[in-house]
Design a protein around this motif. Structure first.
Motif, PDB file in Angstrom:
ATOM      1  N   GLN A  79      21.279  36.591   1.769  1.00 50.17           N
ATOM      2  CA  GLN A  79      20.733  35.247   1.597  1.00 50.17           C
ATOM      3  C   GLN A  79      21.052  34.627   0.249  1.00 50.17           C
ATOM      4  OE1 GLN A  79      16.555  36.283   2.232  1.00 50.17           O
ATOM      5  NE2 GLN A  79      16.566  35.022   4.081  1.00 50.17           N
ATOM      6  N   GLY A 114      23.701  32.037   1.518  1.00 47.08           N
ATOM      7  CA  GLY A 114      22.711  30.997   1.279  1.00 47.08           C
ATOM      8  C   GLY A 114      23.309  29.667   0.912  1.00 47.08           C
ATOM      9  N   SER A 166      17.156  28.525   2.047  1.00 45.90           N
ATOM     10  CA  SER A 166      18.563  28.443   1.681  1.00 45.90           C
ATOM     11  C   SER A 166      18.729  27.267   0.720  1.00 45.90           C
ATOM     12  CB  SER A 166      19.429  28.243   2.933  1.00 45.90           C
ATOM     13  OG  SER A 166      19.178  26.973   3.509  1.00 45.90           O
TER      14      SER A 166
END
Length: 444
Positions: free
Chosen positions: A52, A58, A277
């Motif tokens: 992430q 992300g 994100s």
């Protein structure tokens, strides 16, 4: 492969300590940290958290590919993205400085699981499932490193990626080995080896929030496509399409305008309002990844995919990440790409330019376009394929790699040959005696 790598590993290896454990875990050796089902599953969850990262799935890993290509344009303030958009990336670029060690953190966390999970005797642990995911994640990480930093388009090249295959001894981050680069063929062999181990271990797992069985098959299809193993790529893509629990969503809104995985999603890196994100921030509120006018002009009349852009504050934006709470997932694999992989693999496995037309048409028809009757030559097929991949997968991280691997980067992007891959970061070269820089780039 030291320097910031060491610092980042020490900070991030066990995910963030507030999620895995209330106390920092950096001082624990692997045997202590990995002792039962709970610790193994928590470290596996931490590996997904590392995916992430803003530098990785992300935000930057996929979108910087479109900046390097002709889908996105920089109109913002950050020099890192400006250098990528100008296609003149120095060895001090912030993105390459960050993403190299960040992906190796993912590799090393997978290494910890691969090395230690077989020895855990806990009835609450599905050892095979954890090992399968760890091997699949390591394969993904190495393929992502190879695409940016290795000559992935030439299996005879010596410019592959250093392969770290064992965990750092006793979590002593001063013992990171100074590894030389493997060849491209050796790197591909390791990736395929990991996937060949992972796939049977993951059979029965279709959780789209993990590197599941179908995601591992999809990755093997994608990897084989890049390395020119077209029949193998066809077989895996065909298995996902024919036997997987996925459909091409009839309505594109159900693919793009949702924060939940759609019925064509195979693997998504998942975010939510609490675990965000950065896509919406950078696509709507900032100007580092605005839409290139060349992309907008490229759509055929009637292509519904041309509707997924908007003008905001005088700049064109992609609407694929429109949730303003930044709960936008990243779609690592979805079924539309597998149709296009199968189409390309069919053509090059048979040398029949019309062998992939049905799959091209499946994607076209969902986008509101008429089918192509037939394709008469390989160059015509490549034009049709690149159109569909660009129209369907823009702002999902494929365009630059497609142009490079299909030998179109120099003509389409006016790109010098050596800039088809990025340089190794200066920070890594300064602390390594074994690393060699990519051809054409500075070494200090």
């Amino acid at each position: 492969m030291k320097n910031r790598y060491i610092i980042t590993l020490a900070m991030s290896l066990f995910f963030s300590c507030d999620i895995l454990e209330p106390e920092p875990q950096q001082s624990l050796d692997a045997a202590t940290a990995l002792s039962d089902a709970q610790s193994a599953n928590l470290i596996l969850a931490g590996t997904y958290s590392l995916l992430q990262d803003t530098d990785y799935y992300g935000l930057e890993y996929p979108l910087n590919s479109d900046l390097l290509a002709d889908n996105a344009v920089f109109e913002g303030f950050f020099d890192s993205q400006l250098e990528l958009d100008q296609k003149a990336v120095p060895i001090t670029n912030l993105f390459i400085t960050n993403i190299w060690p960040d992906i190796y953190v993912v590799v090393n966390t997978a290494n910890l699981l691969i090395a230690n999970v077989p020895d855990i005797d806990d009835p609450g642990l599905d050892n095979d499932a954890v090992l399968g995911e760890a091997h699949a994640i390591r394969a993904l990480a190495y393929f992502d490193l190879l695409r940016y930093f290795g000559e992935h388009y030439d299996t005879a090249s010596t410019f592959g990626i250093p392969l770290l295959l064992e965990p750092i001894p006793n979590n002593d981050f001063n013992q990171v080995p100074d590894l030389p680069r493997s060849t491209v063929a050796e790197t591909y062999d390791q990736i395929i080896s990991d996937l060949n181990i992972a796939i049977p271990l993951l059979e029965g797992n279709s959780d789209v929030e993990t590197m599941n069985y179908w995601a591992a098959l999809s990755l093997r299809a994608r990897v084989n496509l890049y390395r020119g193993a077209h029949q193998q790529a066809f077989d895996d893509a065909d298995a996902v399409i024919s036997s997987g629990p996925f459909i091409l969503e009839p309505n594109l809104d159900d693919v793009f305008f949702t924060t939940d995985p759609s019925d064509e999603s195979i693997f998504e890196v998942v975010f939510n309002e609490q675990d965000q994100s950065s896509f919406n921030t950078y696509l709507y509120r900032r100007d580092e990844y605005n839409v290139d006018a060349d992309l907008l002009a490229s759509f055929e009349d009637g292509d519904l995919r041309a509707n997924y852009f908007t003008e905001l504050r005088g700049r064109d934006r992609s609407m694929k990440y429109d949730d303003n709470t930044n709960a936008n997932n990243f779609k690592v694999f979805r079924l539309a790409e597998l149709y296009l992989i199968r189409a390309e693999a069919a053509v090059f496995a048979t040398n029949d330019p019309d062998a992939g037309t049905a799959d091209i048409n499946a994607v076209r028809e969902r986008a509101g376009l008429p089918p192509i009757a037939s394709i008469a030559s390989i160059p015509v097929f490549l034009d049709a394929l690149l159109y569909e991949r660009r129209a369907e997968l823009n702002f999902e991280g494929h365009r630059f790699f497609d142009l490079v691997r299909l030998d179109r980067a120099e003509t389409v992007l006016n790109l010098e040959g050596f800039r088809q891959i990025l340089p190794l970061p200066r920070t890594e070269l300064q602390v390594s005696e074994a690393l060699t820089q990519n051809p054409g780039y500075a070494t200090d």
